[in-house]
Design a protein around this motif. Sequence first.
Motif, mmCIF file in Angstrom:
data_model
loop_
_atom_site.group_PDB
_atom_site.id
_atom_site.type_symbol
_atom_site.label_atom_id
_atom_site.label_comp_id
_atom_site.label_asym_id
_atom_site.label_seq_id
_atom_site.Cartn_x
_atom_site.Cartn_y
_atom_site.Cartn_z
ATOM 1 N N PRO A 164 0.840 -1.205 0.000
ATOM 2 C CA PRO A 164 0.000 0.000 0.000
ATOM 3 C C PRO A 164 0.870 1.248 0.000
ATOM 4 N N ASP A 165 0.288 2.371 -0.420
ATOM 5 C CA ASP A 165 0.992 3.642 -0.294
ATOM 6 C C ASP A 165 1.329 3.829 1.183
ATOM 7 N N GLY A 166 2.420 4.510 1.454
ATOM 8 C CA GLY A 166 2.827 4.730 2.842
ATOM 9 C C GLY A 166 3.798 3.690 3.347
ATOM 10 N N ILE A 167 4.211 2.767 2.491
ATOM 11 C CA ILE A 167 5.211 1.773 2.856
ATOM 12 C C ILE A 167 6.431 2.009 1.966
ATOM 13 N N PRO A 168 7.548 2.504 2.540
ATOM 14 C CA PRO A 168 8.759 2.737 1.730
ATOM 15 C C PRO A 168 9.282 1.440 1.117
ATOM 16 N N SER A 169 10.121 1.570 0.105
ATOM 17 C CA SER A 169 10.590 0.403 -0.646
ATOM 18 C C SER A 169 11.432 -0.561 0.179
ATOM 19 N N VAL A 224 0.992 4.106 7.102
ATOM 20 C CA VAL A 224 0.852 5.560 7.109
ATOM 21 C C VAL A 224 -0.105 5.890 5.966
ATOM 22 N N GLU A 225 -1.317 6.311 6.312
ATOM 23 C CA GLU A 225 -2.366 6.540 5.323
ATOM 24 C C GLU A 225 -2.193 7.859 4.579
ATOM 25 N N GLY A 226 -1.653 8.869 5.267
ATOM 26 C CA GLY A 226 -1.481 10.170 4.633
ATOM 27 C C GLY A 226 -1.303 11.256 5.663
ATOM 28 N N ILE A 227 -1.465 12.498 5.198
ATOM 29 C CA ILE A 227 -1.344 13.649 6.087
ATOM 30 C C ILE A 227 -2.704 14.313 6.234
ATOM 31 N N CYS A 228 -2.844 15.111 7.285
ATOM 32 C CA CYS A 228 -4.096 15.818 7.519
ATOM 33 C C CYS A 228 -3.771 17.142 8.211
ATOM 34 N N ARG A 229 -4.792 18.000 8.319
ATOM 35 C CA ARG A 229 -4.631 19.275 9.017
ATOM 36 C C ARG A 229 -5.967 19.651 9.634
ATOM 37 N N ALA A 230 -5.919 20.630 10.506
ATOM 38 C CA ALA A 230 -7.145 21.162 11.105
ATOM 39 C C ALA A 230 -7.965 21.854 10.019
ATOM 40 N N ALA A 231 -9.267 21.959 10.216
ATOM 41 C CA ALA A 231 -10.169 22.528 9.210
ATOM 42 C C ALA A 231 -9.776 23.941 8.787
ATOM 43 N N LYS A 232 -9.255 24.740 9.691
ATOM 44 C CA LYS A 232 -8.879 26.121 9.364
ATOM 45 C C LYS A 232 -7.402 26.250 9.013
ATOM 46 N N GLY A 233 -6.726 25.146 8.799
ATOM 47 C CA GLY A 233 -5.303 25.170 8.460
ATOM 48 C C GLY A 233 -4.450 24.980 9.692
ATOM 49 N N GLY A 234 -3.184 24.665 9.466
ATOM 50 C CA GLY A 234 -2.275 24.422 10.583
ATOM 51 C C GLY A 234 -2.544 23.100 11.264
ATOM 52 N N ARG A 235 -1.815 22.840 12.335
ATOM 53 C CA ARG A 235 -1.949 21.604 13.113
ATOM 54 C C ARG A 235 -1.913 20.374 12.217
ATOM 55 N N VAL A 268 -2.425 7.401 10.670
ATOM 56 C CA VAL A 268 -1.779 6.082 10.742
ATOM 57 C C VAL A 268 -2.827 5.044 11.130
ATOM 58 N N SER A 269 -2.836 3.933 10.414
ATOM 59 C CA SER A 269 -3.664 2.785 10.779
ATOM 60 C C SER A 269 -2.748 1.709 11.329
ATOM 61 N N LEU A 284 7.348 6.115 9.748
ATOM 62 C CA LEU A 284 6.398 7.224 9.919
ATOM 63 C C LEU A 284 6.816 8.464 9.138
ATOM 64 N N ALA A 285 8.107 8.618 8.913
ATOM 65 C CA ALA A 285 8.616 9.819 8.247
ATOM 66 C C ALA A 285 8.496 9.754 6.728
ATOM 67 N N VAL A 286 7.875 8.708 6.204
ATOM 68 C CA VAL A 286 7.726 8.556 4.758
ATOM 69 C C VAL A 286 7.022 9.784 4.187
ATOM 70 N N ASP A 287 7.440 10.178 2.979
ATOM 71 C CA ASP A 287 6.837 11.341 2.318
ATOM 72 C C ASP A 287 5.443 10.977 1.838
ATOM 73 N N CYS A 288 4.440 11.604 2.396
ATOM 74 C CA CYS A 288 3.031 11.299 2.069
ATOM 75 C C CYS A 288 2.453 12.235 1.039
#
Length: 147
Positions: free
Chosen positions: A39-44, A75-86, A91-92, A142-146
């Motif tokens: 799956p995406d989120g798994i480095p080679s 690592v499923e991806g990145i996210c942020r707060a609704a108004k930006g930041g944070r 991660v599953s 965890l540091a994989v580029d998402c």
Amino acid sequence: MTNHTTPADFKTSSNVISLPIGAEVVRQAAERYVAAEQPDGIPSDFSLTEEGIFQFRLEDDEDVLPIRICSPMIVEGICRAAKGGRWGRVVSLQDPDEVWHEIILDEKLVSKGSSVVLDSLLECGLTLTSADKAAKSVLELLAVDCH
């Protein structure tokens, strides 16, 4: 009488995969791990199986061994707060009861390789193996580029 040692006589660690003796057989087994669709989120240099996350590590004798480092995690991806930041990482992970959990880890803690990140994962049921540098490998995963 000669005492012959058979593969069944060997004791193996739960974080090392035993491969049969023979260069061709070892090559074929390694190719199956590498060829398995990840799956995406798994480095080679990592592989996700039902048994957990394995990292391919180069040994002193130049052999590459798949070493189990932890229970299944993506690592499923990145996210942020609704108004930006944070910003954070989604991660599953699978706990010992084989239940999957989705958690959000603070991006600034992930980028620093903080042990607080590991604490959060362990609280949700992630299990680390006794493999050398398993915790460091999880932080690397965890540091994989998402993006």
